[in-house]
Design a protein around this motif. Structure first.
Motif, PDB file in Angstrom:
ATOM      1  N   LEU A  11       0.822  -1.202   0.000  1.00 20.04           N
ATOM      2  CA  LEU A  11       0.000   0.000   0.000  1.00 20.04           C
ATOM      3  C   LEU A  11       0.863   1.261   0.000  1.00 20.04           C
ATOM      4  N   PRO A  12       0.432   2.278  -0.717  1.00 20.70           N
ATOM      5  CA  PRO A  12       1.122   3.574  -0.672  1.00 20.70           C
ATOM      6  C   PRO A  12       0.728   4.306   0.610  1.00 20.70           C
ATOM      7  N   PRO A  13       1.321   5.454   0.893  1.00 22.27           N
ATOM      8  CA  PRO A  13       0.829   6.270   2.020  1.00 22.27           C
ATOM      9  C   PRO A  13      -0.662   6.551   1.846  1.00 22.27           C
ATOM     10  N   LEU A  14      -1.430   6.304   2.899  1.00 20.48           N
ATOM     11  CA  LEU A  14      -2.883   6.392   2.801  1.00 20.48           C
ATOM     12  C   LEU A  14      -3.420   7.670   3.436  1.00 20.48           C
ATOM     13  N   GLU A  15      -4.513   8.144   2.890  1.00 22.22           N
ATOM     14  CA  GLU A  15      -5.232   9.273   3.458  1.00 22.22           C
ATOM     15  C   GLU A  15      -6.354   8.753   4.359  1.00 22.22           C
ATOM     16  N   PRO A  16      -6.599   9.388   5.500  1.00 24.11           N
ATOM     17  CA  PRO A  16      -7.701   8.935   6.368  1.00 24.11           C
ATOM     18  C   PRO A  16      -9.052   9.138   5.687  1.00 24.11           C
ATOM     19  N   HIS A  17      -9.940   8.196   5.899  1.00 20.52           N
ATOM     20  CA  HIS A  17     -11.297   8.298   5.360  1.00 20.52           C
ATOM     21  C   HIS A  17     -12.048   9.425   6.061  1.00 20.52           C
ATOM     22  N   ASP A  18     -12.898  10.117   5.337  1.00 18.24           N
ATOM     23  CA  ASP A  18     -13.597  11.269   5.919  1.00 18.24           C
ATOM     24  C   ASP A  18     -14.801  10.880   6.761  1.00 18.24           C
ATOM     25  N   GLY A  19     -15.073   9.584   6.864  1.00 20.33           N
ATOM     26  CA  GLY A  19     -16.175   9.131   7.699  1.00 20.33           C
ATOM     27  C   GLY A  19     -17.521   9.145   7.026  1.00 20.33           C
ATOM     28  N   GLY A  20     -17.572   9.520   5.759  1.00 14.77           N
ATOM     29  CA  GLY A  20     -18.837   9.565   5.043  1.00 14.77           C
ATOM     30  C   GLY A  20     -19.365   8.177   4.710  1.00 14.77           C
ATOM     31  N   PRO A  21     -20.649   8.086   4.348  1.00 11.93           N
ATOM     32  CA  PRO A  21     -21.242   6.794   4.016  1.00 11.93           C
ATOM     33  C   PRO A  21     -20.785   6.313   2.636  1.00 11.93           C
ATOM     34  N   LEU A  22     -21.038   5.035   2.390  1.00  7.23           N
ATOM     35  CA  LEU A  22     -20.763   4.488   1.063  1.00  7.23           C
ATOM     36  C   LEU A  22     -21.724   5.084   0.042  1.00  7.23           C
ATOM     37  N   GLU A  23     -21.278   5.151  -1.192  1.00  5.43           N
ATOM     38  CA  GLU A  23     -22.118   5.657  -2.265  1.00  5.43           C
ATOM     39  C   GLU A  23     -22.129   4.660  -3.421  1.00  5.43           C
ATOM     40  N   PRO A  24     -23.253   4.481  -4.087  1.00 12.31           N
ATOM     41  CA  PRO A  24     -23.267   3.632  -5.282  1.00 12.31           C
ATOM     42  C   PRO A  24     -22.259   4.135  -6.305  1.00 12.31           C
ATOM     43  N   ASP A  25     -21.496   3.219  -6.868  1.00 17.44           N
ATOM     44  CA  ASP A  25     -20.460   3.548  -7.856  1.00 17.44           C
ATOM     45  C   ASP A  25     -19.409   4.492  -7.288  1.00 17.44           C
ATOM     46  N   GLY A  26     -19.255   4.494  -5.974  1.00 13.09           N
ATOM     47  CA  GLY A  26     -18.252   5.351  -5.353  1.00 13.09           C
ATOM     48  C   GLY A  26     -16.842   4.906  -5.704  1.00 13.09           C
ATOM     49  N   ASP A  27     -15.916   5.850  -5.705  1.00 14.13           N
ATOM     50  CA  ASP A  27     -14.527   5.594  -6.049  1.00 14.13           C
ATOM     51  C   ASP A  27     -13.666   5.892  -4.824  1.00 14.13           C
ATOM     52  N   TYR A  28     -13.061   4.836  -4.241  1.00  9.20           N
ATOM     53  CA  TYR A  28     -12.278   4.986  -3.020  1.00  9.20           C
ATOM     54  C   TYR A  28     -10.840   4.565  -3.330  1.00  9.20           C
ATOM     55  N   ASP A  29      -9.939   5.521  -3.293  1.00 10.64           N
ATOM     56  CA  ASP A  29      -8.572   5.282  -3.744  1.00 10.64           C
ATOM     57  C   ASP A  29      -7.580   5.753  -2.677  1.00 10.64           C
ATOM     58  N   GLY A  30      -6.731   4.840  -2.220  1.00 12.53           N
ATOM     59  CA  GLY A  30      -5.674   5.205  -1.286  1.00 12.53           C
ATOM     60  C   GLY A  30      -6.167   5.680   0.070  1.00 12.53           C
ATOM     61  N   LEU A  31      -7.208   5.015   0.594  1.00 15.45           N
ATOM     62  CA  LEU A  31      -7.812   5.459   1.858  1.00 15.45           C
ATOM     63  C   LEU A  31      -7.536   4.484   3.004  1.00 15.45           C
ATOM     64  N   ASP A  32      -7.372   5.045   4.188  1.00 13.02           N
ATOM     65  CA  ASP A  32      -7.273   4.277   5.430  1.00 13.02           C
ATOM     66  C   ASP A  32      -8.629   4.391   6.122  1.00 13.02           C
ATOM     67  N   ILE A  33      -9.416   3.322   6.070  1.00  9.59           N
ATOM     68  CA  ILE A  33     -10.786   3.342   6.591  1.00  9.59           C
ATOM     69  C   ILE A  33     -10.804   2.507   7.869  1.00  9.59           C
ATOM     70  N   ARG A  34     -10.998   3.150   8.996  1.00  8.24           N
ATOM     71  CA  ARG A  34     -10.901   2.468  10.289  1.00  8.24           C
ATOM     72  C   ARG A  34     -12.205   2.566  11.081  1.00  8.24           C
ATOM     73  N   ALA A  35     -12.603   1.405  11.629  1.00  9.42           N
ATOM     74  CA  ALA A  35     -13.741   1.329  12.548  1.00  9.42           C
ATOM     75  C   ALA A  35     -14.997   1.989  11.995  1.00  9.42           C
ATOM     76  N   ALA A  36     -15.181   1.941  10.690  1.00 13.65           N
ATOM     77  CA  ALA A  36     -16.375   2.517  10.082  1.00 13.65           C
ATOM     78  C   ALA A  36     -17.522   1.514  10.157  1.00 13.65           C
ATOM     79  N   ASP A  37     -18.716   2.017  10.401  1.00 15.88           N
ATOM     80  CA  ASP A  37     -19.910   1.173  10.432  1.00 15.88           C
ATOM     81  C   ASP A  37     -20.701   1.417   9.151  1.00 15.88           C
ATOM     82  N   PHE A  38     -20.597   0.456   8.223  1.00 13.64           N
ATOM     83  CA  PHE A  38     -21.281   0.572   6.943  1.00 13.64           C
ATOM     84  C   PHE A  38     -22.554  -0.277   6.912  1.00 13.64           C
ATOM     85  N   SER A  39     -23.101  -0.587   8.068  1.00  8.94           N
ATOM     86  CA  SER A  39     -24.279  -1.452   8.142  1.00  8.94           C
ATOM     87  C   SER A  39     -25.426  -0.904   7.305  1.00  8.94           C
TER      88      SER A  39
END
Length: 215
Positions: A11-39
């Motif tokens: 993995l390259p250096p990662l950017e922290p996830h902004d905490g937003g919800p998932l989106e249909p056809d969303g594009d997530y690139d180079g993110l550090d996603i921690r303890a997120a609840d996507f239920s």
């Protein structure tokens, strides 16, 4: 028996996830996603590339046709995660606690599943190439109609597996302890098992071919 090629995720250096919800056809690139609840969230068709998902909750998360590329998932948990027809390439999944995960029709290439427990994994009509299941527990996985090529089970519990109508090539089952096959014994051509496993499976194999074993 050809060995599976394992993923080499760097993995390259990662950017922290902004905490937003998932989106249909969303594009997530180079993110550090921690303890997120996507239920219960809808991420159909989303793409994750060069991402790390750690300790995330995926209860009822909808991710059909998602793409996970060069991505690491650690400690994810959830029931009913929908990844039908998803594409996973160069993915590491460690210490997962999942139940009823839907991966039917999915394509898995260079995927390493290590540790954790997955109940009722649905891989019907999926394509698995260079996939390793290591030190994990799989309860009633469904490989019905799937194509498995260079797939290894290493120090892995395989309980109540269904291989009905599956196609196997260079599938190494010798490290599956226990090895319990509920259906599809007649589809094991192309797999390797140990002598001890053969003895354990002998009664079921005899029943499969209609062979009576008499004293």
């Amino acid at each position: 028996m050809k060995a599976a090629r394992r993923p080499e995720v760097r993995l390259p250096p990662l950017e922290p996830h902004d905490g937003g919800p998932l989106e249909p056809d969303g594009d997530y690139d180079g993110l550090d996603i921690r303890a997120a609840d996507f239920s219960g969230q809808d991420g159909v068709g989303a793409r994750f590339m060069d991402c790390a998902l750690t300790d995330c909750v995926l209860d009822g998360t909808s991710l059909p046709r998602a793409r996970l590329l060069d991505t690491v998932l650690g400690g994810v948990r959830g029931v009913g995660t929908d990844l039908a027809e998803a594409g996973l390439r160069d993915v590491e999944l460690t210490d997962a606690r999942l139940g009823g995960t839907q991966l039917h029709g999915a394509v898995l290439e260079r995927v390493h599943v290590r540790g954790g427990k997955i109940d009722y994994l649905n891989l019907r009509r999926a394509r698995l190439k260079d996939v390793v299941f290591e030190s994990c527990v799989l309860v009633e996985p469904d490989f019905g109609g799937a194509r498995l090529e260079r797939v290894e089970f290493v120090d892995c519990a395989l309980k109540g597996a269904d291989f009905s109508a599956a196609e196997l090539a260079d599938v190494d089952l010798r490290g599956a302890m226990p090895l319990e096959i509920a259906r599809g014994l007649d589809r094991l051509s192309g797999a390797a098992i140990s002598t001890a496993q053969l003895l354990d499976l002998a009664p079921a194999l005899a029943a499969e071919v209609g062979l009576r074993v008499l004293p």
